[in-house]
Design an enzyme around this catalytic site. Structure first.
Site, PDB file in Angstrom:
ATOM      1  N   GLY A 185       0.810  -1.219   0.000  1.00  0.00           N
ATOM      2  CA  GLY A 185       0.000   0.000   0.000  1.00  0.00           C
ATOM      3  C   GLY A 185       0.840   1.264   0.000  1.00  0.00           C
ATOM      4  O   GLY A 185       1.816   1.371  -0.736  1.00  0.00           O
TER       5      GLY A 185
ATOM      6  N   ASP B 201       0.865   5.223 -11.064  1.00  0.00           N
ATOM      7  CA  ASP B 201       0.200   6.340 -11.752  1.00  0.00           C
ATOM      8  C   ASP B 201      -1.253   6.459 -11.289  1.00  0.00           C
ATOM      9  O   ASP B 201      -1.771   7.569 -11.105  1.00  0.00           O
ATOM     10  CB  ASP B 201       0.265   6.139 -13.269  1.00  0.00           C
ATOM     11  CG  ASP B 201       1.695   5.908 -13.724  1.00  0.00           C
ATOM     12  OD1 ASP B 201       2.616   6.447 -13.084  1.00  0.00           O
ATOM     13  OD2 ASP B 201       1.893   5.159 -14.705  1.00  0.00           O
TER      14      ASP B 201
END
Ligand SMILES: Nc1ncnc2c1ncn2[C@@H]1O[C@H](COP(=O)(O)OP(=O)(O)OP(=O)(O)O)[C@@H](O)[C@H]1O
Ligand SMILES: O=P(O)(O)OC[C@@]1(O)O[C@H](CO)[C@@H](O)[C@@H]1O
Length: 313
Positions: free
Chosen positions: A222, A249
């Site tokens: 994460g 992204d």
């Protein structure tokens, strides 16, 4: 609108092979061709989330034409790319279907002349006038000054436009000193920048170097964010199998959309982690699996991290 900058845009190819073996001939079972380079991936995800998005940077040659045609046909991103004489590069992600591992091959990109660079700067300044936020993303093509992200950050900040910076190496180091609102390095980029592999310490150090906030992406673990309002760790409920190219992204798109919508840091991180995990499920970068995103969003675990007792941030 949200503006994204991709100085080294790419025609992004994803090849799937049954198993990747050095010295062997490979039969590609699936090919995906997309408008790529990190900022264009961010733009495509933002547009899919419903944000009015404009993409600038450079595009040229047959690959540049193909990229622009795909961008117009397959997304709602407004094309404000500046033409260059050289050909846009190709970037290739080879996905090994047996292991799920991805191997990335990135061409260097076309040389940008001083005149092309000046044209870009004029376009960038005009676009800033209408921007709610700007993302500066990816590697630099030859011919572009290494302190470019510092210059573009300063221009945006003097226009009152918040900046998110996602790059690596020297352009990141110099860009941080211009005080972007947020930097999004991955774990390797952060370690190379700071010399420490402990992500929280490294993110705090990156913040000391100038960024107002740092959100570090940690692959399947994460993200963690260190900000003026506190620090948080956000984790997906489970590891997702698939192609992680472009997950970073999508994380940037999640953070940027959250910033523009005025979400709290925990909400921005939840969105970024769910969106980026949903990208691992998608065929190629710049995309996400909508069902996975909806399923994961309420399941992302966000925890506040302790404030350091020693002076510092
Ligand atoms: N296997 C995975 N399962 C779940 N989530 C993942 C997985 N891999 C990545 N992610 C999510 O994607 C985010 C970005 O991943 P990563 O840190 O690899 O980014 P990156 O190296 O910047 O990626 P890229 O440069 O390919 O865009 C992570 O913060 C995490 O939320
Ligand atoms: O060479 P850069 O600019 O660092 O990265 C380019 C790139 O590998 O990043 C994306 C994934 O984030 C790919 O779609 C893309 O082509």
């Amino acid at each position: 609108m949200i503006l994204t900058v991709t100085l080294n845009a790419a025609l992004d190819l994803t090849y799937r092979v049954p198993r990747l073996t050095p010295h062997a001939t490979h039969r590609v079972t699936d090919v995906a061709e997309r408008p790529g380079g990190k900022g264009l991936n961010v733009a495509r995800v933002l547009a899919a989330l419903g944000h009015r998005t404009v993409a600038t940077g450079f595009a040229g040659g047959g690959t540049g034409d193909a990229l622009r045609a795909l961008l117009t046909q397959e997304s709602d991103v407004t094309d404000a790319l500046v033409p260059v004489g050289g050909a846009t590069r190709r970037t290739v992600a080879v996905v090994d279907a047996a292991t799920g591992d991805t191997t990335q091959l990135n061409e260097p990109g076309p040389v940008v002349s001083p005149a092309e660079w000046r044209t870009f700067l004029g376009t960038y300044r005009e676009l800033l006038a209408d921007a709610q936020a700007v993302a500066l993303c990816g590697s630099l093509p030859p011919g572009v000054p290494v302190d470019v992200y510092a210059r573009l950050t300063r221009a945006a900040r003097s226009a009152g436009v918040p900046v998110v910076l996602d790059t690596s190496g020297e352009p990141l180091r110099r860009g941080l000193a211009a005080r972007p609102d947020l930097a999004k390095p991955n774990a390797d980029e952060l370690a190379a920048l700071t010399g420490t592999t402990e992500p929280l310490r490294a993110a705090r150090e990156a913040r000391r170097r100038g960024a107002h906030a740092v959100a570090a992406s940690l692959g399947p673990d994460g993200m963690l964010a260190v900000t003026a309002d506190g620090a948080w760790q956000a984790a997906p409920p489970r590891r997702i199998a698939g192609n992680p190219t472009g997950a970073g992204d999508s994380a940037v798109a999640g953070l940027l959309s959250g910033l523009v919508e005025g979400l709290s840091w925990p909400e921005r991180l939840s969105r970024a982690v769910a969106l980026s995990a949903a990208t691992v499920r998608a065929e190629a970068a710049g995309e996400f699996d909508a069902a996975t995103y909806a399923e994961l969003l309420p399941e992302v675990a966000v925890a506040a991290l302790p404030v350091p007792s020693a002076p510092g941030r």
